[in-house]
Design a protein around this motif. Sequence first.
Motif, PDB file in Angstrom:
ATOM      1  N   GLY A 141       0.786  -1.234   0.000  1.00 54.34           N
ATOM      2  CA  GLY A 141       0.000   0.000   0.000  1.00 54.34           C
ATOM      3  C   GLY A 141       0.812   1.274   0.000  1.00 54.34           C
ATOM      4  N   ASP A 256     -10.624  -2.752   5.855  1.00 58.28           N
ATOM      5  CA  ASP A 256     -10.354  -1.945   4.671  1.00 58.28           C
ATOM      6  C   ASP A 256      -9.755  -2.743   3.514  1.00 58.28           C
ATOM      7  OD1 ASP A 256      -7.951  -2.387   5.922  1.00 58.28           O
ATOM      8  OD2 ASP A 256      -7.426  -0.268   6.155  1.00 58.28           O
ATOM      9  N   TRP A 257      -9.228  -3.940   3.793  1.00 58.33           N
ATOM     10  CA  TRP A 257      -8.669  -4.767   2.718  1.00 58.33           C
ATOM     11  C   TRP A 257      -9.751  -5.267   1.753  1.00 58.33           C
ATOM     12  CZ3 TRP A 257     -10.572  -9.759   2.878  1.00 58.33           C
ATOM     13  CH2 TRP A 257     -11.128 -10.169   4.102  1.00 58.33           C
ATOM     14  N   LYS A 259     -11.821  -3.286   0.481  1.00 60.70           N
ATOM     15  CA  LYS A 259     -12.045  -2.101  -0.358  1.00 60.70           C
ATOM     16  C   LYS A 259     -13.473  -1.549  -0.251  1.00 60.70           C
ATOM     17  CE  LYS A 259      -8.563  -3.592  -3.710  1.00 60.70           C
ATOM     18  NZ  LYS A 259      -8.256  -3.882  -5.140  1.00 60.70           N
ATOM     19  N   THR A 284      -4.741   1.729   2.559  1.00 65.89           N
ATOM     20  CA  THR A 284      -5.604   1.434   1.413  1.00 65.89           C
ATOM     21  C   THR A 284      -6.273   2.719   0.946  1.00 65.89           C
ATOM     22  OG1 THR A 284      -7.594   1.054   2.732  1.00 65.89           O
ATOM     23  CG2 THR A 284      -6.121  -0.839   2.411  1.00 65.89           C
ATOM     24  N   GLU A 285      -6.852   2.669  -0.222  1.00 71.67           N
ATOM     25  CA  GLU A 285      -7.556   3.845  -0.738  1.00 71.67           C
ATOM     26  C   GLU A 285      -8.744   4.199   0.156  1.00 71.67           C
ATOM     27  OE1 GLU A 285      -9.586   5.475  -4.923  1.00 71.67           O
ATOM     28  OE2 GLU A 285      -9.122   3.342  -4.671  1.00 71.67           O
TER      29      GLU A 285
END
Length: 319
Positions: A141, A256-257, A259, A284-285
């Motif tokens: 990341g 958060d993995w 997404k 992460t985004e």
Amino acid sequence: MNNKWKQIVAISAIAGISWLLVQNPYTHIYLTQLTDHSVVSMKQEDELLLQIKESTKKYEIAPQDARIDSVWKTVPAYNGLRVNIDDSYKAMKKEGGFDKDKLVYQQVPAKIHLKDLDPAPIYRAHPEKPVVSFLINVAWGNEYLQDMLAVLKKHNVKATFFLEGNWTKKNPELAKMIRGGGHEIGNHSYSHPNMQNISSQATREEIRKTNEVIEAVTGVKMKWFAPPSGSYRDETVKIADSLGLKTVMWSVDTIDWQKPSPEVLQQRVLSKVHPGAFILMHPTESTAKSLETLIINIEKKDLDVVTVSEAVDEERLNP
């Protein structure tokens, strides 16, 4: 008039001695007024002192020892509070009346501390401490790290970054950037294995090697270990402890993995956040886009975002 003269006047009034009057009859009025004032003043001071002493029953808090909980495993100690009677009296004396906001406290330490407990994971800080910690596990990341660091800096927030050893070796400048931002750094293994399934020797090597790499790159001697994917067995925790590291888990997960959208991630965290929360996240985004909103709304709940070390510190906040 000094205290000694006040005492002489007060004693004279109580005993009925009028030697001043003998020397000068005109001192009678002055002596009467002075004596009345002294008695009233002493009475007010006695009442104030009594109120302060009685307040100790209402405002003092007993310290809480560190312990092993059946659900939450390691629970850090939390200092108690004791009213400092002398300092509180001095603070209120000028006003002449009791004011609970001017009570002066002193911390009362617990008797049992983290270091006194058998090795066990830590899932959160003490549940009465008004803080939360961001646990940011880094093994990938890179493209989102600088944005996250910028947001943390903007809000003067320090997080605890758990770095994988292999990632640190490949990305020394990013590791130094994290450290340069004043953030805490922990151990996240060397190659991100399932710590529950590997041998004791392999476990020790994963942790030891990561300690060496991170310390060589950042100069930091670590004290926290976050097992990859939260996978561990009792022996994992004991080995980490033997290497000087306490094992850290979490009480709130961003997931958060997967997404999620920023809105979903924010709702997930803010609906579950609590005093003492350890919030797990990654670069992460979703997290990068949610971080500022999380910080703002967590602080609105009167919770400070601090490092793991600050969170488990025993000092009581906001007495």
